[in-house]
Scaffold this motif. Structure first.
Motif, PDB file in Angstrom:
ATOM      1  N   SER A  96       0.833  -1.206   0.000  1.00  0.00           N
ATOM      2  CA  SER A  96       0.000   0.000   0.000  1.00  0.00           C
ATOM      3  C   SER A  96       0.863   1.250   0.000  1.00  0.00           C
ATOM      4  O   SER A  96       0.609   2.192  -0.763  1.00  0.00           O
ATOM      5  N   ASN A  97       1.879   1.267   0.842  1.00  0.00           N
ATOM      6  CA  ASN A  97       2.783   2.426   0.901  1.00  0.00           C
ATOM      7  C   ASN A  97       3.493   2.644  -0.424  1.00  0.00           C
ATOM      8  O   ASN A  97       3.638   3.782  -0.877  1.00  0.00           O
ATOM      9  N   LEU A  98       3.933   1.559  -1.028  1.00  0.00           N
ATOM     10  CA  LEU A  98       4.627   1.670  -2.307  1.00  0.00           C
ATOM     11  C   LEU A  98       3.709   2.291  -3.362  1.00  0.00           C
ATOM     12  O   LEU A  98       4.085   3.235  -4.047  1.00  0.00           O
ATOM     13  N   PHE A  99       2.494   1.764  -3.465  1.00  0.00           N
ATOM     14  CA  PHE A  99       1.595   2.251  -4.498  1.00  0.00           C
ATOM     15  C   PHE A  99       0.963   3.594  -4.144  1.00  0.00           C
ATOM     16  O   PHE A  99       0.536   4.331  -5.043  1.00  0.00           O
ATOM     17  N   GLU A 100       0.938   3.940  -2.886  1.00  0.00           N
ATOM     18  CA  GLU A 100       0.506   5.278  -2.500  1.00  0.00           C
ATOM     19  C   GLU A 100       1.499   6.301  -3.039  1.00  0.00           C
ATOM     20  O   GLU A 100       1.109   7.393  -3.466  1.00  0.00           O
ATOM     21  N   VAL A 102       3.109   5.997  -5.775  1.00  0.00           N
ATOM     22  CA  VAL A 102       2.837   6.102  -7.211  1.00  0.00           C
ATOM     23  C   VAL A 102       1.749   7.143  -7.461  1.00  0.00           C
ATOM     24  O   VAL A 102       1.824   7.914  -8.413  1.00  0.00           O
ATOM     25  N   ARG A 103       0.755   7.170  -6.602  1.00  0.00           N
ATOM     26  CA  ARG A 103      -0.335   8.143  -6.764  1.00  0.00           C
ATOM     27  C   ARG A 103       0.161   9.571  -6.672  1.00  0.00           C
ATOM     28  O   ARG A 103      -0.418  10.485  -7.257  1.00  0.00           O
ATOM     29  N   LYS A 104       1.238   9.784  -5.925  1.00  0.00           N
ATOM     30  CA  LYS A 104       1.808  11.129  -5.751  1.00  0.00           C
ATOM     31  C   LYS A 104       2.694  11.521  -6.936  1.00  0.00           C
ATOM     32  O   LYS A 104       3.038  12.675  -7.096  1.00  0.00           O
ATOM     33  N   CYS A 105       3.049  10.547  -7.713  1.00  0.00           N
ATOM     34  CA  CYS A 105       3.980  10.745  -8.835  1.00  0.00           C
ATOM     35  C   CYS A 105       3.229  11.208 -10.078  1.00  0.00           C
ATOM     36  O   CYS A 105       2.072  10.910 -10.277  1.00  0.00           O
ATOM     37  N   CYS A 106       3.940  11.871 -10.917  1.00  0.00           N
ATOM     38  CA  CYS A 106       3.457  12.232 -12.265  1.00  0.00           C
ATOM     39  C   CYS A 106       2.080  12.858 -12.249  1.00  0.00           C
ATOM     40  O   CYS A 106       1.196  12.567 -12.924  1.00  0.00           O
TER      41      CYS A 106
END
Length: 106
Positions: A96-100, A102-106
């Motif tokens: 979850s932390n890893l993919f959270e 990703v949401r902040k990226c780009c």
């Protein structure tokens, strides 16, 4: 920095990689689903639900146990396995932390 490749990364990186590797086969996902649904079961019970040989299922169970996602006890010729809830919660948190991020990226 350490000399081995795993020493070059954080404990979190290595743990997440171990979890991902343990889940990186469709049979392991299916086995985990069986264990979640049943709560715990003998290796033979898993074999009845997964279209693989007992030896192959045992190898997959061993890999998931080595990663700590499941627990197992051997009683004579029987092996009983169950999900390690705390380890699965840890895996959920790490993923979850890893993919959270990703949401902040780009």
């Amino acid at each position: 920095m350490g000399n081995t490749r795993t020493e070059r990364f954080t404990e979190r990186h290595n743990r997440l990689a171990s979890i991902a590797k343990a889940l990186a086969h469709p049979a392991r996902i299916a086995i985990l689903e069986v264990l979640i649904r049943k709560g715990s079961c003998f290796c033979g019970d898993v074999v009845e639900e997964i279209p693989l040989s007992q030896a192959t299922v045992s190898q997959h169970l061993k890999a998931m146990k080595s990663a700590g996602l499941i627990k197992g006890e051997i009683d004579g010729k029987f092996s009983c396995y169950c999900v390690d809830q705390s380890a699965c919660q840890e895996a959920y948190g790490l993923l979850s932390n890893l993919f959270e991020e990703v949401r902040k990226c780009c």
